[in-house]
Design an enzyme around this catalytic site. Structure first.
Site, PDB file in Angstrom:
ATOM      1  N   ARG A   1     -33.643 -40.211   9.511  1.00 18.91           N
ATOM      2  CA  ARG A   1     -34.054 -41.247   9.544  1.00 18.91           C
ATOM      3  C   ARG A   1     -35.090 -41.863  10.647  1.00 18.91           C
ATOM      4  O   ARG A   1     -34.281 -41.520  11.526  1.00 18.91           O
ATOM      5  CB  ARG A   1     -32.665 -42.488   9.676  1.00 18.91           C
TER       6      ARG A   1
ATOM      7  N   GLY B   1     -25.925 -47.102   9.887  1.00 17.95           N
ATOM      8  CA  GLY B   1     -25.985 -48.565  10.265  1.00 17.95           C
ATOM      9  C   GLY B   1     -25.295 -49.113   8.342  1.00 17.95           C
ATOM     10  O   GLY B   1     -24.322 -48.502   8.221  1.00 17.95           O
TER      11      GLY B   1
ATOM     12  N   GLU C   1       3.185 -40.936   7.719  1.00 15.56           N
ATOM     13  CA  GLU C   1       3.998 -39.547   8.244  1.00 15.56           C
ATOM     14  C   GLU C   1       4.051 -39.735   9.690  1.00 15.56           C
ATOM     15  O   GLU C   1       3.858 -38.398  11.303  1.00 15.56           O
ATOM     16  CB  GLU C   1       3.210 -37.994   8.184  1.00 15.56           C
TER      17      GLU C   1
ATOM     18  N   HIS D   1       0.851 -43.494  14.843  1.00 16.35           N
ATOM     19  CA  HIS D   1       0.674 -42.963  16.016  1.00 16.35           C
ATOM     20  C   HIS D   1       1.468 -43.122  17.264  1.00 16.35           C
ATOM     21  O   HIS D   1       1.553 -42.608  18.165  1.00 16.35           O
ATOM     22  CB  HIS D   1      -0.501 -43.503  16.096  1.00 16.35           C
TER      23      HIS D   1
END
Length: 405
Positions: free
Chosen positions: A275, A346, A370, A373
């Site tokens: 890019r 982007g 599961e 956090h």
């Protein structure tokens, strides 16, 4: 096959993985490149699971891969199994979730806690993909506190009658057998193998998901479902049963998300090198290089964490706290890598032309399921301090149950 998508900055392939482990990883990687990547974006967009891949996954030994060959499974050790999970999730979290639920949450408890008749009835057929399983623990009102479950099992002659509901169940609608955890009238939690077609049992699929769209997520509804004694797991009672299953699945997640992270990283790296902005590829700019360096560093740390956990598991020394540490760290890392990779692309990063947004959306679910956090944070907090940070909450729930009774 497309360009090699590994990341091995610390030369782990040459120094820490056996030939068998690398062979497993590379075979699954090649299959994902050839069979999964060409179709997974369409399945994600259409909100469908690629059921056509199940026989191939079975043929390659991906279902219950770490269980003994006596029952038709591959008999892989922990690290080889982890690498398998890594490569499946490089394809999509939905595929890794399917294999993880089938193997770690249904086949493993049947192997660990089931009768010999149950093992022979279910395990070979599940390894071959002829029977699909699901794991019923989470409820509409009880996720992080599974001990508060309201699904009940009442004793009847020759078996038990189950009433209740489970929510957010991977594989539920397509499952032939559901391992449902319920509180019995003696107060003990037991595991029940509820077969598809049982009277009073249904598994409607949950739709309108923005995450794990190439995965089947369901509700389980149990209304006076009779389960005969021979379909109750005889080898475990209490919360040890479902929690030990979660430890097996969390181990696979700690490896699996490395695949998502690496796929996002390599996509961002290749994009940055091609890019061009202000006459240079954006990879030439210092801010982009900092992002790439940070991501590569965090992925490498996650690899080392998973590898050491795998070796401990192979030695029978891994603890559930160590599994929580790896799941907590690696999922958060993978999600941050996905977000950073999306920023490098982007506007292109939000399209299905590239895999990053799909992985990022999937990881939002993996961050929660599961064990959230936050729950893993509290597990580690108690491990470090000896003080359970959720103790007051647990006492409150106990008092609420006593009031209800």
């Amino acid at each position: 096959m497309s360009q090699f998508r590994g990341l091995d900055l610390y030369d782990l392939d040459a120094t820490h993985f056996s030939e068998e482990e690398l062979s497993v990883r590379d075979a699954v990687r090649a299959w994902v490149e050839e069979r999964v990547k060409p179709i997974i974006e369409d399945h994600f967009e259409a909100h469908t699971f690629p059921t056509e891949l199940i026989p191939e996954m079975a043929e390659l030994g991906m279902l219950g891969a770490n269980l003994p060959t006596d029952y038709g499974c591959a008999g892989l050790k922990a690290v080889a199994y982890g690498l398998l999970m890594q490569e499946l999730e490089r394809g999509d979290s939905g595929l890794r979730s399917f294999a993880s639920v089938q193997g770690a949450l249904v086949m493993w408890p049947i192997f660990a806690y089931g009768s010999e008749e149950q093992k022979e009835r279910y395990l070979p057929a599940m390894a071959q993909g002829e029977l699909i399983g699901c794991f019923g623990l989470t409820e509409p009102d009880f996720g992080s506190n599974p001990a508060g479950m309201q699904t009940k099992a009442e004793r009847r002659e020759g078996g038990w009658v189950l009433n209740g509901a489970k929510m957010w169940i991977t594989n539920g609608t397509i499952a032939d057998v559901a391992l449902v955890w319920a509180r019995c009238d003696d107060g003990k939690v037991r595991g029940f193998l509820v077969e598809k077609g049982s009277e009073g049992f249904s598994a409607p699929e949950q739709k309108r998901k923005m995450s794990l769209r190439a995965s089947v997520t369901s509700e389980l509804v149990l209304r006076d479902v009779f389960v005969p004694d021979e379909r109750v797991l005889p080898g475990v009672e209490g919360m040890k049963g479902p929690l030990s299953c979660l430890t097996q699945a969390r181990y696979g997640i700690a490896w699996g998300v490395l695949g998502s992270a690496m796929e996002c990283f390599h996509t961002a790296l290749e994009y940055a090198k091609t890019r061009v902005q202000f006459s240079l590829p954006i990879a030439a700019y210092q801010l982009i290089q900092e992002k790439l360096a940070d991501m590569a560093t965090e992925i490498t740390k996650g690899q080392l964490l998973a590898l050491q956990l795998g070796r401990l598991k192979e030695q029978g020394r891994a603890t559930f706290q160590q599994v929580s540490l790896a799941k907590r760290n690696n999922v958060a890392m993978a999600l941050e890598v996905a977000r950073t990779s999306r920023a490098i692309l982007g506007a292109s990063g939000i399209t299905l032309e590239y895999p990053i947004m799909r992985h990022m959306l999937n990881l939002e679910s993996v961050y929660t399921y599961e064990g959230t956090h936050e729950i893993h944070t509290l597990i580690l907090g108690e491990w470090l301090t000896g003080i359970p940070g959720y103790d007051l909450y647990a006492e409150g729930m106990k008092a609420a149950r006593e009031r209800e009774s």
